[in-house]
Motif scaffolding. Sequence first.
Motif, PDB file in Angstrom:
ATOM      1  N   LEU A 293       0.926  -1.194   0.025  1.00  0.00           N
ATOM      2  CA  LEU A 293       0.141   0.008   0.042  1.00  0.00           C
ATOM      3  C   LEU A 293       0.745   1.180  -0.100  1.00  0.00           C
ATOM      4  N   ASN A 294       0.563   2.162  -0.851  1.00  0.00           N
ATOM      5  CA  ASN A 294       1.520   3.118  -1.144  1.00  0.00           C
ATOM      6  C   ASN A 294       0.944   4.446  -0.336  1.00  0.00           C
ATOM      7  N   CYS A 295       1.446   4.493   1.096  1.00  0.00           N
ATOM      8  CA  CYS A 295       1.197   5.618   1.763  1.00  0.00           C
ATOM      9  C   CYS A 295       2.190   5.651   3.080  1.00  0.00           C
ATOM     10  N   SER A 296       2.232   6.805   3.605  1.00  0.00           N
ATOM     11  CA  SER A 296       3.392   6.955   4.370  1.00  0.00           C
ATOM     12  C   SER A 296       3.279   6.015   5.775  1.00  0.00           C
ATOM     13  N   GLY A 297       1.900   5.808   6.179  1.00  0.00           N
ATOM     14  CA  GLY A 297       1.630   5.104   7.204  1.00  0.00           C
ATOM     15  C   GLY A 297       2.243   3.655   7.126  1.00  0.00           C
ATOM     16  N   ALA A 298       1.623   3.189   5.920  1.00  0.00           N
ATOM     17  CA  ALA A 298       1.849   1.607   5.527  1.00  0.00           C
ATOM     18  C   ALA A 298       3.370   1.365   5.278  1.00  0.00           C
ATOM     19  N   LEU A 299       4.086   2.344   4.812  1.00  0.00           N
ATOM     20  CA  LEU A 299       5.423   2.484   4.472  1.00  0.00           C
ATOM     21  C   LEU A 299       6.520   2.347   5.800  1.00  0.00           C
ATOM     22  N   ALA A 300       5.826   3.032   6.768  1.00  0.00           N
ATOM     23  CA  ALA A 300       6.500   3.249   7.986  1.00  0.00           C
ATOM     24  C   ALA A 300       6.283   1.851   8.770  1.00  0.00           C
ATOM     25  N   VAL A 301       5.245   1.316   8.681  1.00  0.00           N
ATOM     26  CA  VAL A 301       4.923  -0.168   9.222  1.00  0.00           C
ATOM     27  C   VAL A 301       6.023  -1.348   8.526  1.00  0.00           C
ATOM     28  N   LEU A 302       6.091  -1.007   7.143  1.00  0.00           N
ATOM     29  CA  LEU A 302       6.944  -1.834   6.574  1.00  0.00           C
ATOM     30  C   LEU A 302       8.253  -1.987   6.988  1.00  0.00           C
ATOM     31  N   GLU A 303       8.905  -0.874   7.474  1.00  0.00           N
ATOM     32  CA  GLU A 303      10.112  -0.612   7.934  1.00  0.00           C
ATOM     33  C   GLU A 303      10.082  -1.190   9.065  1.00  0.00           C
ATOM     34  N   ARG A 304       9.319  -1.444  10.164  1.00  0.00           N
ATOM     35  CA  ARG A 304       9.197  -1.814  11.352  1.00  0.00           C
ATOM     36  C   ARG A 304       9.278  -3.571  11.254  1.00  0.00           C
ATOM     37  N   CYS A 305       8.577  -3.978  10.110  1.00  0.00           N
ATOM     38  CA  CYS A 305       8.565  -5.344   9.708  1.00  0.00           C
ATOM     39  C   CYS A 305       9.925  -5.934   9.035  1.00  0.00           C
TER      40      CYS A 305
ATOM     41  N   THR B  38      -4.818   1.933  -3.159  1.00  0.00           N
ATOM     42  CA  THR B  38      -5.738   2.006  -2.371  1.00  0.00           C
ATOM     43  C   THR B  38      -6.016   0.676  -1.488  1.00  0.00           C
ATOM     44  N   ASP B  39      -6.629   0.702  -0.685  1.00  0.00           N
ATOM     45  CA  ASP B  39      -6.630  -0.973   0.142  1.00  0.00           C
ATOM     46  C   ASP B  39      -7.615  -1.791  -0.441  1.00  0.00           C
ATOM     47  N   SER B  40      -8.918  -1.077  -1.064  1.00  0.00           N
ATOM     48  CA  SER B  40      -9.766  -1.866  -1.883  1.00  0.00           C
ATOM     49  C   SER B  40      -9.252  -2.738  -3.050  1.00  0.00           C
ATOM     50  N   GLY B  41      -8.258  -1.975  -3.742  1.00  0.00           N
ATOM     51  CA  GLY B  41      -7.777  -2.377  -4.874  1.00  0.00           C
ATOM     52  C   GLY B  41      -6.817  -3.711  -4.368  1.00  0.00           C
ATOM     53  N   ILE B  42      -5.983  -3.482  -3.411  1.00  0.00           N
ATOM     54  CA  ILE B  42      -5.000  -4.452  -2.834  1.00  0.00           C
ATOM     55  C   ILE B  42      -6.111  -6.065  -2.342  1.00  0.00           C
ATOM     56  N   CYS B  43      -7.093  -5.529  -1.731  1.00  0.00           N
ATOM     57  CA  CYS B  43      -7.853  -6.740  -1.129  1.00  0.00           C
ATOM     58  C   CYS B  43      -8.484  -7.510  -2.527  1.00  0.00           C
ATOM     59  N   ALA B  44      -8.930  -6.696  -3.508  1.00  0.00           N
ATOM     60  CA  ALA B  44      -9.402  -7.608  -4.689  1.00  0.00           C
ATOM     61  C   ALA B  44      -8.446  -8.365  -5.386  1.00  0.00           C
TER      62      ALA B  44
END
Length: 305
Positions: free
Chosen positions: A196-208, A223-229
């Motif tokens: 997911l291309n947003c700063s919040g998700a990218l920050a979590v990716l770094e933690r992972c 968008t999260d809906s596009g990813i879920c599809a």
Amino acid sequence: MTLPKLHHIEMLVAVIDNGGFGAAAAQLGATQSGVSYAVGELERQLGERLLVRARSGCTPTAAGARILPKARQMLELAAGLAEDARGDTQALSGHVRIACFRSVATHLLPNALETLGTRHPQLRIDVDDSYEERAEVEQALREGRADLAVAQLPVGPDLVQRPFVSDSYVLVLPAGCRVQAGAGWAQFAALPYIQLNCSGALAVLERCRAAGFEARAARTLATDSGICALVARGLGYSILPRLAVFPEPSGVQVVDLPVEARRSFVLGATPAMARDRAVRAVMATLRERRILERNEAVRRALVSW
């Protein structure tokens, strides 16, 4: 016992909401030393330390957290005294524009908007849930495109903030994917990772990544809906906020991340709009516990406050 002074309580709440004395002073138009003195006086009156003071900022102690709900209630009651004196509490009108994410508008706002429509039928509330990036929500307030925002932390200290709710980031996998407890990230190696291309998700990716996650994004979506599809089709897996995957689409399963990663929201406004009567009413209604508890996501403990 001498009763605490209301402006001392107001300063304590401002320090907690803003994370420090300097930001609280800026919000209230006071001096930092004056805010510090007021909080110290309140602590002496109550006989308890209310704040943990550190270089990184201030957080409430256990005692501070215990009194915070009543402190907010006292401030809200005081703010309503002038309205009660004028006898116009039922004549609230105007236009309040709310900026937020789609998942917030879908799962956390409808019950509050229904209540506001009953209480204040002359008050118009518009919701813009088109935002994908947390910085854009903040910017909408500063540029006057929104009067109130459900904003993701961190939020700039120049904005008035009221705590709201939080949810966790989770693994989003195809429904048929077998998950073995304790097997770690390697068990998903055969699946493409979708970011997911947003700063919040990218920050979590770094933690992972710090916890051993090595996969590189095969695709990036906004968008999260596009990813879920895509996940439902078995085309990969992702890391998304829990509220964004509720209710779980057909073909998708949700699994806790191996690391703790939460997304916290506040209700934010500029200092000028935070004094607006209609904005205050909307903010207070959004935070009413009994209204929040009517939301299915809250009842299922997918979000907390």
